[in-house]
Scaffold this motif. Structure first.
Motif, PDB file in Angstrom:
ATOM      1  N   LYS A  62       0.828  -1.210   0.000  1.00  0.00           N
ATOM      2  CA  LYS A  62       0.000   0.000   0.000  1.00  0.00           C
ATOM      3  C   LYS A  62       0.860   1.257   0.000  1.00  0.00           C
ATOM      4  O   LYS A  62       0.548   2.237  -0.688  1.00  0.00           O
ATOM      5  N   GLU A  63       1.952   1.228   0.743  1.00  0.00           N
ATOM      6  CA  GLU A  63       2.786   2.419   0.905  1.00  0.00           C
ATOM      7  C   GLU A  63       3.880   2.530  -0.154  1.00  0.00           C
ATOM      8  O   GLU A  63       4.447   3.609  -0.353  1.00  0.00           O
ATOM      9  N   ASN A  64       4.201   1.395  -0.811  1.00  0.00           N
ATOM     10  CA  ASN A  64       5.298   1.381  -1.787  1.00  0.00           C
ATOM     11  C   ASN A  64       4.869   0.583  -3.019  1.00  0.00           C
ATOM     12  O   ASN A  64       5.488  -0.419  -3.370  1.00  0.00           O
ATOM     13  N   HIS A  65       3.824   1.060  -3.683  1.00  0.00           N
ATOM     14  CA  HIS A  65       3.218   0.261  -4.746  1.00  0.00           C
ATOM     15  C   HIS A  65       4.181   0.004  -5.895  1.00  0.00           C
ATOM     16  O   HIS A  65       4.194  -1.096  -6.469  1.00  0.00           O
ATOM     17  N   ASP A  66       4.997   0.972  -6.229  1.00  0.00           N
ATOM     18  CA  ASP A  66       5.954   0.781  -7.321  1.00  0.00           C
ATOM     19  C   ASP A  66       6.939  -0.340  -6.988  1.00  0.00           C
ATOM     20  O   ASP A  66       7.310  -1.134  -7.864  1.00  0.00           O
ATOM     21  N   LEU A  67       7.366  -0.399  -5.719  1.00  0.00           N
ATOM     22  CA  LEU A  67       8.290  -1.461  -5.307  1.00  0.00           C
ATOM     23  C   LEU A  67       7.594  -2.815  -5.306  1.00  0.00           C
ATOM     24  O   LEU A  67       8.225  -3.844  -5.602  1.00  0.00           O
ATOM     25  N   TYR A  68       6.307  -2.834  -4.973  1.00  0.00           N
ATOM     26  CA  TYR A  68       5.545  -4.089  -5.050  1.00  0.00           C
ATOM     27  C   TYR A  68       5.579  -4.649  -6.473  1.00  0.00           C
ATOM     28  O   TYR A  68       5.884  -5.833  -6.667  1.00  0.00           O
ATOM     29  N   ILE A  69       5.302  -3.821  -7.452  1.00  0.00           N
ATOM     30  CA  ILE A  69       5.326  -4.269  -8.853  1.00  0.00           C
ATOM     31  C   ILE A  69       6.739  -4.703  -9.241  1.00  0.00           C
ATOM     32  O   ILE A  69       6.947  -5.759  -9.861  1.00  0.00           O
ATOM     33  N   GLN A  70       7.716  -3.900  -8.876  1.00  0.00           N
ATOM     34  CA  GLN A  70       9.100  -4.188  -9.226  1.00  0.00           C
ATOM     35  C   GLN A  70       9.557  -5.507  -8.600  1.00  0.00           C
ATOM     36  O   GLN A  70      10.164  -6.349  -9.277  1.00  0.00           O
ATOM     37  N   ASP A  71       9.262  -5.703  -7.312  1.00  0.00           N
ATOM     38  CA  ASP A  71       9.761  -6.882  -6.602  1.00  0.00           C
ATOM     39  C   ASP A  71       9.021  -8.150  -7.019  1.00  0.00           C
ATOM     40  O   ASP A  71       9.637  -9.222  -7.128  1.00  0.00           O
ATOM     41  N   LEU A  72       7.714  -8.056  -7.259  1.00  0.00           N
ATOM     42  CA  LEU A  72       6.982  -9.230  -7.728  1.00  0.00           C
ATOM     43  C   LEU A  72       7.478  -9.650  -9.114  1.00  0.00           C
ATOM     44  O   LEU A  72       7.602 -10.848  -9.412  1.00  0.00           O
ATOM     45  N   THR A  73       7.802  -8.685  -9.937  1.00  0.00           N
ATOM     46  CA  THR A  73       8.364  -8.982 -11.254  1.00  0.00           C
ATOM     47  C   THR A  73       9.704  -9.701 -11.126  1.00  0.00           C
ATOM     48  O   THR A  73       9.976 -10.678 -11.834  1.00  0.00           O
ATOM     49  N   VAL A  74      10.538  -9.236 -10.209  1.00  0.00           N
ATOM     50  CA  VAL A  74      11.834  -9.879  -9.959  1.00  0.00           C
ATOM     51  C   VAL A  74      11.632 -11.337  -9.548  1.00  0.00           C
ATOM     52  O   VAL A  74      12.287 -12.255 -10.062  1.00  0.00           O
ATOM     53  N   ILE A  75      10.696 -11.570  -8.603  1.00  0.00           N
ATOM     54  CA  ILE A  75      10.449 -12.920  -8.092  1.00  0.00           C
ATOM     55  C   ILE A  75       9.979 -13.845  -9.205  1.00  0.00           C
ATOM     56  O   ILE A  75      10.461 -14.985  -9.351  1.00  0.00           O
ATOM     57  N   LEU A  76       9.015 -13.395  -9.995  1.00  0.00           N
ATOM     58  CA  LEU A  76       8.487 -14.231 -11.070  1.00  0.00           C
ATOM     59  C   LEU A  76       9.544 -14.503 -12.141  1.00  0.00           C
ATOM     60  O   LEU A  76       9.598 -15.613 -12.710  1.00  0.00           O
ATOM     61  N   ASN A  77      10.416 -13.542 -12.383  1.00  0.00           N
ATOM     62  CA  ASN A  77      11.498 -13.759 -13.343  1.00  0.00           C
ATOM     63  C   ASN A  77      12.519 -14.745 -12.807  1.00  0.00           C
ATOM     64  O   ASN A  77      13.072 -15.570 -13.553  1.00  0.00           O
ATOM     65  N   LEU A  78      12.805 -14.689 -11.498  1.00  0.00           N
ATOM     66  CA  LEU A  78      13.699 -15.675 -10.886  1.00  0.00           C
ATOM     67  C   LEU A  78      13.135 -17.076 -11.019  1.00  0.00           C
ATOM     68  O   LEU A  78      13.872 -18.044 -11.267  1.00  0.00           O
ATOM     69  N   LEU A  79      11.814 -17.190 -10.847  1.00  0.00           N
ATOM     70  CA  LEU A  79      11.170 -18.500 -11.029  1.00  0.00           C
ATOM     71  C   LEU A  79      11.317 -18.975 -12.469  1.00  0.00           C
ATOM     72  O   LEU A  79      11.631 -20.142 -12.711  1.00  0.00           O
ATOM     73  N   ALA A  80      11.069 -18.065 -13.402  1.00  0.00           N
ATOM     74  CA  ALA A  80      11.168 -18.427 -14.822  1.00  0.00           C
ATOM     75  C   ALA A  80      12.585 -18.882 -15.186  1.00  0.00           C
ATOM     76  O   ALA A  80      12.786 -19.746 -16.033  1.00  0.00           O
ATOM     77  N   GLU A  81      13.573 -18.293 -14.501  1.00  0.00           N
ATOM     78  CA  GLU A  81      14.981 -18.637 -14.754  1.00  0.00           C
ATOM     79  C   GLU A  81      15.441 -19.837 -13.922  1.00  0.00           C
ATOM     80  O   GLU A  81      16.612 -20.198 -13.961  1.00  0.00           O
ATOM     81  N   LYS A  82      14.489 -20.413 -13.138  1.00  0.00           N
ATOM     82  CA  LYS A  82      14.770 -21.563 -12.265  1.00  0.00           C
ATOM     83  C   LYS A  82      15.749 -21.214 -11.156  1.00  0.00           C
ATOM     84  O   LYS A  82      16.542 -22.074 -10.729  1.00  0.00           O
TER      85      LYS A  82
END
Length: 302
Positions: A282-302
């Motif tokens: 709620k307080e850092n919405h841009d970081l939420y998008i950025q960090d969730l993207t990082v996590i999902l990309n790490l998963l995609a890269e195994k």
């Protein structure tokens, strides 16, 4: 057209979880309707059901479900970022135990190609929380010594996986039956049932850990604090201790929360911090998008 969802109708046991059939919701302006492929089931859902979730708890009745992966089904007015048929993921906090969910377009992240929806949803709450605790709150440095409580659970193993990427020296508390899991992950296991955790940490490290991660809360935060070396910090991010009571009480959770923060008055070189993923979002919405993207990309890269 109808769809089904799970509804918690009142505070209490799982008996208060019922299945409801109703009209499929229509997305409002700025929303996207998602056809659910996978929803996460978490301890946070239980804390909400028991009425002891400490940060902006939902009112009853409510649909539980902290995270979701699904397919864009329909876009509301002004929602142009995604197209029907695309796979998306989101941290919802509530609402995911449903066949169709309307979510603000701004909360959605595109799922990387080839990622399994069930694997993806398993990373959203736990790995996003772990990533932000390590990098946004604690700001870990390469090689630091870290104690993880309940290390064999979903949150603990997420912290371990991400901790490996920055070469943390990790110790984990768990019952004996999960010690092999921790050892296989490269973590020094501590049996909290038969060993004094503080004494064990001091014998292993000499002067304590740089960081202690506490998903339990309550009195356990004080135990975590006792394992710190000078300049160390605790991140407290859970309230599972509240489930130990026969009648869980949110007031008790708040009292313990205030008490643990008072530890900051004892030693200016040591620090206790709290974290809640929904509040951080709620307080850092841009970081939420950025960090969730990082996590999902790490998963995609195994």
């Amino acid at each position: 057209m109808k769809h089904k969802y799970a509804l918690i109708i009142a505070k209490g046991s799982a008996k208060n979880l019922v299945i409801v059939e109703d009209d499929i919701p229509e997305p409002e302006a700025g929303q996207v309707r998602v056809k659910m492929q996978a929803a996460g089931v978490s301890a946070a859902d239980i804390l909400m059901r028991e009425g002891i979730y400490p940060v902006d708890p939902p009112s009853f009745p409510f649909i539980p479900g902290y995270d979701i992966v699904g397919i864009v089904d329909k876009c509301g007015e002004g929602a142009t970022k995604f197209q029907p048929g695309q796979q998306v993921a989101a941290l919802t906090k509530t609402g995911a135990y449903a066949e169709y969910v309307c979510i603000p377009e701004a909360d959605l992240v595109l799922l990387p190609s080839g990622v399994d929806p069930v694997e993806a949803v398993s990373t959203i709450l736990n790995y996003l929380t772990a990533y932000q605790i390590l990098h946004r709150v604690a700001q870990v440095k390469q090689g630091e010594k870290v104690l993880i409580y309940a290390a064999g659970g979903g949150m603990g193993t997420s912290l371990i996986d991400l901790g490996k990427l920055v070469n943390l020296e990790m110790y984990g508390t768990e019952s004996k039956r999960k010690h092999q899991l921790l050892l296989d992950m490269g973590v020094t296991a501590i049996d909290y049932q038969t060993e004094d955790v503080r004494e064990k940490i001091m014998s292993l490290t000499g002067d304590g850990v740089d960081l202690a991660l506490d998903p339990i809360g309550g009195e356990n935060c004080f135990r975590a604090y006792s394992t710190l070396r000078e300049g160390g910090r605790v991140v407290s991010f859970g309230a599972s201790f509240g489930l130990e009571s026969e009648e869980p009480n949110l007031h008790d959770v708040y009292i313990w929360w205030a008490a643990t923060l008072s530890l900051n008055l004892i030693n200016p070189t040591k620090k206790v911090m709290t974290y809640a993923v929904s509040l951080f979002k709620k307080e850092n919405h841009d970081l939420y998008i950025q960090d969730l993207t990082v996590i999902l990309n790490l998963l995609a890269e195994k």
